[in-house]
Enzyme design. Structure first.
Site, PDB file in Angstrom:
ATOM      1  N   ASP A 192     -14.111  -6.241  10.337  1.00 42.24           N
ATOM      2  CA  ASP A 192     -15.515  -6.386   9.962  1.00 42.24           C
ATOM      3  C   ASP A 192     -15.839  -7.877   9.988  1.00 42.24           C
ATOM      4  O   ASP A 192     -15.336  -8.638   9.164  1.00 42.24           O
ATOM      5  CB  ASP A 192     -15.703  -5.804   8.555  1.00 42.24           C
ATOM      6  CG  ASP A 192     -17.106  -5.967   8.013  1.00 42.24           C
ATOM      7  OD1 ASP A 192     -17.937  -6.672   8.627  1.00 42.24           O
ATOM      8  OD2 ASP A 192     -17.373  -5.389   6.938  1.00 42.24           O
ATOM      9  N   ILE A 193     -16.670  -8.285  10.924  1.00 41.59           N
ATOM     10  CA  ILE A 193     -16.964  -9.717  11.092  1.00 41.59           C
ATOM     11  C   ILE A 193     -17.598 -10.322   9.836  1.00 41.59           C
ATOM     12  O   ILE A 193     -17.430 -11.507   9.576  1.00 41.59           O
ATOM     13  CB  ILE A 193     -17.822  -9.973  12.347  1.00 41.59           C
ATOM     14  CG1 ILE A 193     -17.719 -11.442  12.760  1.00 41.59           C
ATOM     15  CG2 ILE A 193     -19.267  -9.510  12.145  1.00 41.59           C
ATOM     16  CD1 ILE A 193     -18.123 -11.734  14.171  1.00 41.59           C
ATOM     17  N   ASN A 252     -31.190 -10.787  18.091  1.00 40.76           N
ATOM     18  CA  ASN A 252     -32.255 -10.549  19.062  1.00 40.76           C
ATOM     19  C   ASN A 252     -33.056 -11.839  19.205  1.00 40.76           C
ATOM     20  O   ASN A 252     -32.928 -12.748  18.387  1.00 40.76           O
ATOM     21  CB  ASN A 252     -33.131  -9.355  18.651  1.00 40.76           C
ATOM     22  CG  ASN A 252     -33.745  -9.527  17.271  1.00 40.76           C
ATOM     23  OD1 ASN A 252     -34.442 -10.497  16.995  1.00 40.76           O
ATOM     24  ND2 ASN A 252     -33.456  -8.583  16.387  1.00 40.76           N
ATOM     25  N   GLY A 269     -26.689  -2.758  13.963  1.00 39.21           N
ATOM     26  CA  GLY A 269     -25.363  -3.190  14.400  1.00 39.21           C
ATOM     27  C   GLY A 269     -24.866  -4.423  13.673  1.00 39.21           C
ATOM     28  O   GLY A 269     -25.045  -4.577  12.460  1.00 39.21           O
ATOM     29  N   VAL A 270     -24.237  -5.323  14.429  1.00 35.71           N
ATOM     30  CA  VAL A 270     -23.677  -6.561  13.887  1.00 35.71           C
ATOM     31  C   VAL A 270     -24.773  -7.388  13.202  1.00 35.71           C
ATOM     32  O   VAL A 270     -24.578  -7.907  12.108  1.00 35.71           O
ATOM     33  CB  VAL A 270     -23.005  -7.394  15.011  1.00 35.71           C
ATOM     34  CG1 VAL A 270     -22.627  -8.784  14.530  1.00 35.71           C
ATOM     35  CG2 VAL A 270     -21.778  -6.679  15.550  1.00 35.71           C
ATOM     36  N   ASP A 271     -25.914  -7.500  13.846  1.00 34.78           N
ATOM     37  CA  ASP A 271     -27.026  -8.296  13.333  1.00 34.78           C
ATOM     38  C   ASP A 271     -27.433  -7.817  11.937  1.00 34.78           C
ATOM     39  O   ASP A 271     -27.518  -8.603  10.990  1.00 34.78           O
ATOM     40  CB  ASP A 271     -28.203  -8.190  14.314  1.00 34.78           C
ATOM     41  CG  ASP A 271     -29.282  -9.238  14.105  1.00 34.78           C
ATOM     42  OD1 ASP A 271     -29.065 -10.197  13.333  1.00 34.78           O
ATOM     43  OD2 ASP A 271     -30.344  -9.101  14.734  1.00 34.78           O
ATOM     44  N   SER A 278     -23.561  -7.901  23.080  1.00 36.94           N
ATOM     45  CA  SER A 278     -24.333  -7.063  24.022  1.00 36.94           C
ATOM     46  C   SER A 278     -23.733  -5.694  24.317  1.00 36.94           C
ATOM     47  O   SER A 278     -24.292  -4.941  25.097  1.00 36.94           O
ATOM     48  CB  SER A 278     -24.610  -7.788  25.350  1.00 36.94           C
ATOM     49  OG  SER A 278     -25.612  -8.756  25.194  1.00 36.94           O
ATOM     50  N   THR A 279     -22.589  -5.341  23.711  1.00 37.10           N
ATOM     51  CA  THR A 279     -21.952  -4.068  24.069  1.00 37.10           C
ATOM     52  C   THR A 279     -22.390  -2.902  23.186  1.00 37.10           C
ATOM     53  O   THR A 279     -22.019  -1.763  23.446  1.00 37.10           O
ATOM     54  CB  THR A 279     -20.406  -4.175  24.037  1.00 37.10           C
ATOM     55  OG1 THR A 279     -19.983  -4.566  22.728  1.00 37.10           O
ATOM     56  CG2 THR A 279     -19.912  -5.169  25.058  1.00 37.10           C
ATOM     57  N   TYR A 296     -27.403  -3.070  23.221  1.00 37.16           N
ATOM     58  CA  TYR A 296     -27.856  -3.678  24.479  1.00 37.16           C
ATOM     59  C   TYR A 296     -27.165  -3.089  25.711  1.00 37.16           C
ATOM     60  O   TYR A 296     -27.481  -3.432  26.833  1.00 37.16           O
ATOM     61  CB  TYR A 296     -27.679  -5.196  24.443  1.00 37.16           C
ATOM     62  CG  TYR A 296     -28.732  -5.914  23.613  1.00 37.16           C
ATOM     63  CD1 TYR A 296     -29.610  -5.235  22.760  1.00 37.16           C
ATOM     64  CD2 TYR A 296     -28.853  -7.292  23.672  1.00 37.16           C
ATOM     65  CE1 TYR A 296     -30.568  -5.903  22.013  1.00 37.16           C
ATOM     66  CE2 TYR A 296     -29.815  -7.974  22.925  1.00 37.16           C
ATOM     67  CZ  TYR A 296     -30.665  -7.271  22.104  1.00 37.16           C
ATOM     68  OH  TYR A 296     -31.616  -7.937  21.371  1.00 37.16           O
TER      69      TYR A 296
END
Length: 184
Positions: A16-17, A30, A38-40, A123-124, A127
């Site tokens: 988990d980042i 974005n 997601g991550v964002d 982007s995976t 996106y």
């Protein structure tokens, strides 16, 4: 999985980042820096409102570029927000823009004297960038940067880590790294 390139360690882990203790983590943002899924979304939720306040002041970030904010409530001191491309068909400069997102993030980290950085797979997710292609672009870009740019710095990056969300993603990155380096 871990390899050494000059004095920099390149590491691949599943995790988990938002829990990373590197000096900086990278957010797959974005272009409006408006938060999202997601991550964002995870980074903004874990980091608290201070990150969004700084993002609003900055206003935006073009695809393939990067900006930096404080880490808010995260363990990481900084968040580098980069905007990867939305994948269409691979013929709309996606590869160049994805490579640029990683390179601009690394350039920003080095310019700030950051010694450790953690990346997600940019982007995976939403996106739609195919992870096999994206992992190869990401790893080649990072390895080339370390070989050409980091050695010239007085205080080089000591750790570049990819934090992958699933075992499947980690395996793809490990296979790409083995292919690129020629190491089993």
């Amino acid at each position: 999985m871990e390899i050494k390139i000059n004095s920099t360690t390149l590491s691949l882990i599943r995790g988990d980042i938002t829990q990373e203790e590197t000096e900086a983590i990278v957010n797959a943002a974005n272009s409006r820096l408006a938060g999202g899924g997601g991550v964002d979304g995870a980074i903004h939720r874990a980091g608290g409102p201070k990150i969004m306040e700084e993002c609003r002041k900055i206003g935006g970030c073009p695809t393939g570029s990067a900006i930096i904010t404080a880490g808010g409530n995260l363990k990481a001191r900084y968040v580098i927000h980069t905007v990867g491309p939305v994948y269409r068909d691979g013929k709309n400069r996606e590869a160049g823009l994805l490579s640029s997102a990683y390179k601009k993030s690394l350039e920003l980290a080095v310019s700030k004297g950051i010694k450790s950085i953690a990346f997600p797979s940019i982007s995976t997710g939403a996106y739609g960038y195919p992870i096999n292609e994206a992992s190869e672009i990401a790893l080649k870009t990072v390895i080339d940067f370390i070989k050409t740019e980091v050695g010239a710095q007085a205080a080089p990056l000591q750790l570049v880590r990819f934090v992958l969300f699933s075992d499947k993603d980690l395996k793809v990155y490990e296979e790409s790294l083995k292919e690129i380096t020629g190491k089993p």
